[in-house]
Design a protein around this motif. Structure first.
Motif, short mmCIF file in Angstrom:
data_model
loop_
_atom_site.label_atom_id
_atom_site.label_comp_id
_atom_site.label_asym_id
_atom_site.label_seq_id
_atom_site.Cartn_x
_atom_site.Cartn_y
_atom_site.Cartn_z
N GLN A 56 1.62 9.42 -10.77
CA GLN A 56 2.91 9.05 -10.18
C GLN A 56 2.73 8.26 -8.88
OE1 GLN A 56 5.29 12.45 -9.11
NE2 GLN A 56 3.55 13.53 -8.22
N PHE A 57 1.59 8.43 -8.21
CA PHE A 57 1.36 7.65 -7.00
C PHE A 57 1.00 6.21 -7.34
CE2 PHE A 57 0.87 12.04 -5.73
CZ PHE A 57 1.59 12.08 -4.55
N ALA A 58 0.33 6.02 -8.47
CA ALA A 58 0.09 4.67 -8.96
C ALA A 58 1.41 4.02 -9.38
CB ALA A 58 -0.89 4.70 -10.13
N ASP A 59 2.27 4.82 -10.04
CA ASP A 59 3.59 4.31 -10.43
C ASP A 59 4.41 3.90 -9.21
OD1 ASP A 59 2.96 4.84 -13.07
OD2 ASP A 59 4.09 6.72 -13.15
N LEU A 60 4.34 4.73 -8.18
CA LEU A 60 5.06 4.42 -6.94
C LEU A 60 4.57 3.10 -6.36
CD1 LEU A 60 6.87 5.15 -4.49
CD2 LEU A 60 4.90 6.40 -3.57
N ASN A 69 9.69 -7.66 -1.21
CA ASN A 69 10.56 -8.75 -0.73
C ASN A 69 11.91 -8.76 -1.43
OD1 ASN A 69 8.49 -9.63 1.00
ND2 ASN A 69 7.58 -10.84 -0.66
N LEU A 70 12.20 -7.76 -2.22
CA LEU A 70 13.53 -7.63 -2.83
C LEU A 70 14.25 -6.41 -2.24
CD1 LEU A 70 12.55 -8.29 -6.56
CD2 LEU A 70 13.70 -9.88 -5.00
N GLY A 71 13.74 -5.93 -1.14
CA GLY A 71 14.27 -4.73 -0.51
C GLY A 71 13.16 -3.85 0.02
N VAL A 72 11.98 -4.00 -0.57
CA VAL A 72 10.79 -3.30 -0.06
C VAL A 72 10.05 -4.27 0.85
CG1 VAL A 72 8.58 -2.22 -0.64
CG2 VAL A 72 10.60 -1.81 -2.06
N ALA A 73 10.02 -3.96 2.15
CA ALA A 73 9.38 -4.86 3.11
C ALA A 73 7.87 -4.74 3.07
CB ALA A 73 9.89 -4.56 4.52
#
Length: 453
Positions: A56-60, A69-73
């Protein structure tokens, strides 16, 4: 001294062995169980459960990269030590709780792999023990590879217990384990190479979707080397040198660590089965539909080690239940392969249930193939991914789904809806009348059943 005697002796403490042991003990039988490793089995301690905690950390990380750049800086930083500590919360307590639960039922515990010394006796912990019946539920172990330097190979246990992430890793074998852990390490910044003898990965899954899954993993840095045979592994100062043959030529690569992910085989080598007249081969212990040994009627085998199983925990539990019931009541219950969905936890997930296209074509007079690339659909665009595809096979005569194959971020869950429809013999027309949550990957299934290949 007369050997200690039990009604039932179980070998293996995974879900199959536990299920049979508990049923027999609760029926009043004298029961013992043995395991050469920690009690609890592969899935709970060194397989499915800890793997999913870590993946799940890889998925994250992968999801964050898709939305950069679509909301995640900034993409997050993973504290690997904390990940391992979190994983341990799920695994560390399993052996203690398993032993406690079994002991409270009056089951005697042994901590060694037994060896058969006759058809009714074993040797374990230096003691000779006899039993009326035996249950073998030892599961699978990694396949042994034989070439120069094979002793330097690590396996999935080592991946699950990594103290720190390696700079580079090479996987020998492109099955479930190689693909899932290759994806995990690549997503977390490791340079990953997968060497495979065949011309593709995941041979049990649909080629159309596998090709897309390979492209998706290649895009995050996984380097695939197909049609290649590993010749040797050499230990260098900090790295390993892997030599492989491809198209008649030898090539080498340097890598920090090398993992054997060439597959798993039935764990029977330590048991001395021949001394108990227990027939087995590379497929496992040969059993009839009652999970009873074909050659020794006092022996049952269930879970991965039987030749009627697949390496899936739900099947192991079912077979353990059947073996336990038949030990108590006589051979009343038989095993029939249920409809079982399978999933590869890469990103996106690759899921399958029922027939492959080849199987459906040979089994049914006429099939309809609903197949397509859904990367332009809302759920893919929302996640900013270019990998979303499907293939669903329908028996034209009955209008029933006979096989389904999905590649999506939500395939691990949406495949269950198709499995439910298939199990209950729903027609496509009836399935499309269902109302699902919107917008969801499950709701997309109805749209998939519109586009014939």
């Amino acid at each position: 001294m007369k050997p200690k005697h039990y009604d039932v002796f179980i070998i293996g403490s995974g879900i199959a062995g536990q299920t049979a042991a508990k049923a027999c003990a609760q029926s009043g039988m004298s029961v013992a169980i043995a395991d050469k490793r920690e009690y609890g089995g592969t899935c709970a301690i060194r397989g499915c459960d800890p793997k999913k905690v870590m993946l799940q950390f890889a998925d994250l990380m992968q999801h964050a990269k898709q939305l950069k750049n679509l909301g995640v800086a900034e993409t997050p930083k993973i504290d690997w030590k904390a990940v391992q500590q979190f994983k341990s919360q799920f695994t560390d307590a399993v052996p203690i709780s398993t032993e406690k639960n079994l002991s409270e039922l009056g089951i005697d515990l042994y901590h060694q792999s037994p060896k058969f010394i006759s058809s009714s006796e074993i040797e374990v912990e230096g003691k000779t023990i006899s039993a009326e019946k035996f249950v073998i539920a030892t599961g699978y172990v990694p396949r042994t590879l034989r070439f120069e330097g094979a002793e330097f190979l690590q396996n999935s246990d080592d991946i699950l217990n990594l103290a720190e992430l390696p700079e580079s890793a090479t996987f020998i074998g492109a099955g479930y384990v190689g693909m899932e852990f290759g994806y995990m390490l690549a997503s977390l910044g490791c340079k990953v190479t997968i060497i495979e003898r065949g011309d593709r990965s995941l041979s049990a899954f649909d080629a159309y979707l596998v090709h897309m899954a390979e492209k998706s993993l290649a895009a995050i840095g996984v380097d695939f080397i197909f049609n290649a045979e590993t010749i040797s592994v050499e230990l260098l100062n900090k790295n390993h040198r892997v030599t492989y043959r491809q198209s008649g030529k030898e090539h080498t690569l340097k890598t920090r660590v090398v993992y054997n992910t060439s597959g798993r085989v039935p764990a029977i080598d330590l048991l001395d089965l021949d001394k108990a007249n227990i027939k087995a081969d590379e497929t496992g212990i040969h059993v009839n539909d009652f999970m009873q040994s074909e050659s020794n009627p006092n022996v049952y085998a269930c879970g991965d080690v039987s030749n009627k199983s697949l390496p899936l925990t739900p099947l192991s539990g079912l077979q353990g239940f059947i073996a336990g019931h038949n030990l108590i009541h006589g051979n009343e219950k038989s095993f029939e392969h249920p409809l079982v969905p399978s999933i590869v936890f890469t990103h996106p997930n690759l899921a399958s249930v029922g027939c492959s296209e080849a199987e459906a074509t040979s089994r049914y007079k006429s099939i309809k193939i609903f197949k397509g690339d859904a990367s332009s659909w809302y759920n893919a665009k929302k996640n900013h991914t270019d990998t979303y595809a499907y293939k669903i096979l329908v028996n034209e005569r009955t209008d029933q789904i006979v096989g389904a194959h999905l590649l999506s971020d939500g395939a691990n869950e949406s495949i269950n809806s198709l499995a439910l429809a298939m199990q209950n013999e729903m027609t496509v027309a009836a399935f499309k009348k269902m109302i699902f949550t919107y917008p969801s990957y499950t709701n997309d299934l109805k749209s998939m059943l519109k586009n014939l290949d």
